[in-house]
Write an enzyme that holds these catalytic residues in place. Structure first.
Site, mmCIF file in Angstrom:
data_model
loop_
_atom_site.group_PDB
_atom_site.id
_atom_site.type_symbol
_atom_site.label_atom_id
_atom_site.label_comp_id
_atom_site.label_asym_id
_atom_site.label_seq_id
_atom_site.Cartn_x
_atom_site.Cartn_y
_atom_site.Cartn_z
ATOM 1 C CG ASN A 74 -0.165 -0.134 2.506
ATOM 2 O OD1 ASN A 74 0.550 0.776 2.869
ATOM 3 N ND2 ASN A 74 -0.294 -1.259 3.193
ATOM 4 N NE ARG A 75 -0.849 6.168 -3.343
ATOM 5 C CZ ARG A 75 -1.565 6.940 -4.122
ATOM 6 N NH1 ARG A 75 -2.660 6.443 -4.704
ATOM 7 N NH2 ARG A 75 -1.242 8.174 -4.331
#
Ligand code: CTP
Length: 402
Positions: free
Chosen positions: A211-212
């Site tokens: 994920n970011r």
């Protein structure tokens, strides 16, 4: 407010080629809000001038010429008594030896003898000099007396030799200074576990689902906890960020590895700050070999990843205080309140990541704190350092008044 704000730091500089790094350090400390008084030994003046330091600190830099001036007897006592910290960087083998034996033959060593504040030494000398039994004995004596050390590091010296004796870089010295200044803070004697970064769930040997999350909020929390004097274990995925000086780093990749690290580290800890973005789903099976294009588009089946906070809630390892983080794109407070309850948290930091100035990848967060007893507190838009400091302050209060 930075831990350096309003602090009075005495920076002693001795005769080493690494003295140029002390100018960078003086500049960083000044920019962080500290009042920095520099004392150069006569040998240091051969490498660098008082003017260099005066230019970055905006204050007079002292030399032995001041020792023989009219106010000399007041000067060294005054400097040594009002400082919050005396840091000597670089500290030569010669100055180490003088300090170990109480010699007071220049303004810096006299000041060190008169000082009643903590002293941090950052040795710098050529390879072999640091390992010499005489220097090692001096280091032992000084450590035993309660002085702190930063480094030396290993690497290539000015002489071309490679070994142990390099002055640490200014950014590392800055971290060590924070660590010493924070030692008696509100969280002194507490063990705080912090998780950070986005987990990586492998699909095959080269691909991951992730994920970011940048890890910035978790690293800022670790730094704020260290500033408050805590012992900090930082359980992090690879983020590319440098862990704060003093944090004990445990590197993990997957949710499963993070779960095991959290359970192991939380036993005996006072608090967990669960800032990591943990995968909810992971590939059901991991291919042993790289998935090849020629075999067609793979059908990836997902499985639930462990919920770390849920697992901790019912385990014997649960620390006194557990803080969760909720990153939401809608129904922020309702969702966060539900997570607070379901995961049996003491506090949750709810962050509206639909706003362009908050959340993943940006430096600011818009956070509302929700407490287990129903209280809530909306923090203004803050950078991640300020959010971390606010959360650590609330955590300290929760630990003091459960
Ligand atoms: N968390 C966790 N284990 C997971 C997922 C999340 O421990 N597998 C933790 C996070 O570190 C965070 C808190 O739970 O402190 C809330 O995370 P969030 O992703 O917002 O919640 P989820 O439980 O994943 O709920 P949802 O998917 O419904 O948003």
């Amino acid at each position: 407010m930075s831990i350096l704000s309003d602090k009075h730091i005495l920076l002693g500089v001795t005769g080493s080629i690494a003295a140029y790094k002390a100018a960078d350090l003086a500049s960083r400390l000044t920019q962080a809000g500290a009042r920095v008084d520099v004392i150069l030994t006569p040998a240091a003046e051969k490498f660098i001038t008082p003017l260099t330091f005066q230019s970055v600190t905006g204050r007079k830099a002292f030399t032995d010429a001041d020792l023989w001036g009219g106010e000399a007897h007041v000067l060294h006592v005054g400097l040594g008594h009002t400082a919050d910290l005396l840091v000597i960087a670089p500290c030569t083998a010669n100055t180490l030896a003088k300090l170990a034996h109480g010699a007071a033959d220049n303004l810096l060593t006299i000041t060190a003898l008169a000082a009643r504040c903590p002293i941090l030494l950052a040795p710098a000398m050529d390879a072999g000099m640091y390992e010499h039994p005489a220097t090692q004995e001096n280091v032992r004596i000084l450590r035993e007396r309660g002085l702190f050390f930063a480094g030396p590091g290993e690497g290539r010296m000015a002489s071309g030799l490679v070994g142990r004796g390099r002055l640490l870089e200014p950014v590392e010295l800055y971290g060590h200074i924070r660590l010493v200044l924070g030692k008696n803070g509100r969280l002194a004697g507490r063990k705080i576990v912090v998780t950070a970064g986005g987990t990586q769930e492998p699909l095959d040997p080269v691909r991951v689902l992730t994920n970011r999350s940048s890890g910035k909020q978790g690293y800022a929390l670790a730094q704020a906890a260290l500033d408050a004097g805590a012992e900090v274990v930082l359980i992090s995925t690879p983020t590319g960020l440098t862990p704060p000086v003093g944090a004990d780093l445990r590197q993990v990749h997957t949710a499963e590895q993070m779960l095991n690290a959290v359970l192991a580290e939380c036993a005996g800890a006072d608090a967990l700050l669960m800032a990591a973005a943990v995968a909810d789903f992971r590939p059901k099976s991991v291919a042993g070999e790289k998935l090849k294009k020629r075999d067609g588009i793979p059908q990836v089946e997902l499985d639930a990843a462990p919920d770390i906070l849920a697992a901790l809630a019912d385990s014997d390892s649960r620390p006194r205080c557990v803080v969760g983080f909720a990153a939401e794109t809608r129904d922020l407070l309702e969702n966060a309140a539900a997570k607070l309850k379901a995961k049996k948290l003491d506090l949750i930091a709810a962050n509206d990541i639909s706003a362009p100035d908050a959340g993943f990848g940006v430096d600011t967060n818009r956070v509302t704190l929700l407490y287990a007893d129903g209280r809530s507190e909306a923090l203004p838009l803050m950078n991640k350092t300020e959010v971390a400091e606010a959360i650590i302050e609330r955590l300290a209060a929760l630990l003091e008044h459960p």
